[in-house]
Design an enzyme around this catalytic site. Structure first.
Site, PDB file in Angstrom:
ATOM      1  N   ARG A   1       0.848  -1.198   0.000  1.00  0.00           N
ATOM      2  CA  ARG A   1       0.000   0.000   0.000  1.00  0.00           C
ATOM      3  C   ARG A   1       0.882   1.246   0.000  1.00  0.00           C
ATOM      4  NH1 ARG A   1      -4.973   1.558   4.060  1.00  0.00           N
ATOM      5  NH2 ARG A   1      -3.440   1.220   5.710  1.00  0.00           N
TER       6      ARG A   1
ATOM      7  N   ASP B   1      -3.899   2.775  14.362  1.00  0.00           N
ATOM      8  CA  ASP B   1      -3.065   3.344  13.314  1.00  0.00           C
ATOM      9  C   ASP B   1      -3.628   4.713  12.971  1.00  0.00           C
ATOM     10  OD1 ASP B   1      -5.305   2.898  11.743  1.00  0.00           O
ATOM     11  OD2 ASP B   1      -4.377   1.390  10.457  1.00  0.00           O
TER      12      ASP B   1
END
Length: 564
Positions: free
Chosen positions: A189, A469
């Site tokens: 990603r 996160d």
């Protein structure tokens, strides 16, 4: 920024496939490129031909990237003025026409369990050895983008692809990769279009962070991955429109041409993690139809995007984040529409992240956490999802057992969900719930602790049994801003409709100040916390972000200026 940053340019169409194989060399960088930081081994990781690729990509893509970001700002101004997102009238033909995405590669046909995480060597080895079908190596939400972290991550992934990656822990334990066929499929990603990579400047401008991440990985690994039928594969984050998807198509096609790869060799899965994107899922698939293999319910960023989109809408306030589950009607509609859309087009419909982690030393709390994971994965497979995400290796057996029991086939493309009929109002209806004092204070704590760790170079932090996160921290940060600015008379959008805790206490800046003042006692000795030395800095940053007249688009934007 360049004064012409917002000027629109057309995206060149992909070149015929036959021309890609003929391109054998990448030009060396011109004097327009500058690296603003140095770490050991950098020259080997960023050789001159790779820098030439970065220059070429930047010049081809940057004008349209700036135009896309300007379109985002215009769209948000429309929402702030009371406008609502909706399906596009100008793309109705794409939604109504009968078309399919390109066939899915063998390595990606069964993706029932995927693990995600940062790109440090230990994580890379553990994730690839975890038994999951795929590992999403994350340069975005779970990596703090210090220059050292970024290069170390690219170095670790390159070593993993060629099979040489190893790691020795401080206690002497050694970590080695399993044989190639016994590893998870690697998917990378890159960072989103909104982020710059300040350490690499072309013609005086920072390169797009996502282009840097994608190009460096592809440069080092594309040929090996292609030879082994393993990609390169990417997860594309935070898209808001089909135009942004088309921009990734242009960037990937450009990189394929420069690297001598066939058109469509690089495959992608798109994270549907913004509210505007859910109204353009067919269009996003169509823009990437030669290479897209699926869409993913990026639920945490999606909740954050809902908050950000409706930051000025007093009738769209959500309860505390622990109550905003996928059972809420607007999230259920999002998930089911994604499944129907993907399966109609021959693409995977991937489920979302289970952010829980094992809770050591408390069997009762751990059992509750695992039960929540099991219920979430059962909901996903029963709805028709083709796979799911976990944040910790211990959750892989839990998720796999449920998908194995209910999905005997590699995927569920045959589950067409023609019973799903989702309207605009279904997708924007707010959920019911409350805001407790504990929920308010937890938002403050999570923001401060996560920011402190991020500033210290750690982008993935366990807090109270959850793997936090940037996406999960953003929910807490955006909620604080919205609650306060819609409620307190000093707020940006106060409309005489104060937001209260469930005990009747008004949510105002006095309550926020009390929570900040009480935080040191709540945290205790911070020496053992990730980023503990930066707690005071993180507290001041959260205070500034929360009091700002406008909700800052992403907390990582101002925080990025404070690293390196």
């Amino acid at each position: 920024m360049s004064p012409t940053a917002a000027a629109a340019t057309s995206i060149p169409p992909p070149r015929p496939a036959g021309r890609f194989a003929a391109v054998a060399a990448v030009p060396r960088p011109s004097v327009g490129l500058a690296l603003t930081e140095r770490v050991a081994g950098q020259e080997r990781l960023l050789p001159a031909p790779l820098l030439g690729l970065l220059v070429s990509l930047h010049r081809a893509i940057e004008p349209e990237r700036r135009a896309c970001l300007a379109a985002r700002r215009e769209r948000q101004a429309f929402f702030d003025a009371g406008g609502l997102p909706d399906f596009r009238a100008d793309t109705a033909a794409i939604r109504q026409d009968d078309w399919k995405v390109a066939p899915i590669p063998r390595a990606l046909r069964d993706r029932r369990v995927e693990i995600t995480g940062p790109t440090d060597p230990k994580m890379v080895i553990n994730a690839l050895n975890s038994g999951a079908q795929c590992y999403m190596a994350d340069f975005e939400d779970s990596t703090a983008p210090t220059w050292r972290n970024l290069l170390a991550g690219q170095r670790a992934l390159a070593a993993a692809v060629d099979g040489t990656l190893a790691y020795t822990a401080g206690d002497g334990r050694q970590y080695r990769l399993r044989p190639y066929d016994d590893r998870a499929v690697l998917i990378v990603r890159p960072r989103g279009w909104h982020l710059d990579e300040k350490h690499v400047r072309v013609d005086g401008e920072p390169i797009a962070a996502g282009l840097f991440d994608m190009a460096v990985f592809a440069w080092h690994n594309a040929r090996t991955l292609t030879a082994n039928d393993r990609g390169p594969y990417f997860y594309l984050p935070k898209l808001q429109s089909m135009e942004e998807a088309a921009l990734w198509e242009a960037a990937l096609a450009h990189a394929e041409a420069m690297l001598g790869l066939p058109h469509g060799q690089m495959k992608v899965t798109v994270l549907v993690e913004t509210l505007p994107a859910v109204f353009e899922m067919d269009e996003i698939l169509h823009a990437l139809k030669d290479r897209v293999v699926g869409l993913n319910c990026g639920r945490w960023d999606y909740i954050f995007s809902y908050l950000k989109t409706f930051r000025a809408h007093a009738d769209k306030v959500l309860p505390e984040r622990g109550q905003v589950t996928m059972a809420q009607p607007f999230l259920k509609a999002y998930s089911e529409l994604l499944i129907r859309t993907c399966h109609h087009r021959g693409a995977h419909a991937m489920g979302g992240m289970a952010a829980q982690i094992p809770i050591a030393g408390d069997e009762t709390a751990n059992a509750r956490a695992m039960a929540r994971v099991s219920a979430d994965k059962l909901r996903e497979v029963a709805a028709g999802h083709d796979g799911t995400w976990v944040a910790h290796p211990a959750l892989i057996p839990v998720a796999r057992s449920i998908f194995d029991a209910h999905m005997p086939t590699p995927n569920q493309h045959h589950v067409l969900r023609q019973d799903v009929h989702v309207t605009r109002d279904d997708l924007i209806r707010p959920s019911e719930g409350t805001i407790t004092r504990a929920g308010f204070e937890n938002n403050v704590e999570v923001c401060v602790r996560y920011l402190a760790a991020w500033l210290d170079g750690n982008g993935c932090v366990p807090i109270h049994g959850m793997m936090e996160d940037a996406a999960t921290a953003e929910i807490a940060r955006a909620q604080l801003w919205q609650w306060l600015h819609l409620s307190d008379p000093r707020g940006r959008h106060a409309e005489g409709r104060p937001v209260h805790l469930d005990d009747g206490t008004a949510i105002d800046f006095a309550l926020f100040e009390q929570a900040l003042a009480a935080l040191p006692g709540r945290l205790g000795d911070t020496a053992a916390l990730p980023g503990g030395a930066r707690i005071a800095e993180a507290t001041a940053l959260l205070d500034a972000l929360t009091r700002a007249c406008h909700l800052v688009e992403f907390l990582t934007l101002p925080a990025y200026a404070r690293i390196d």
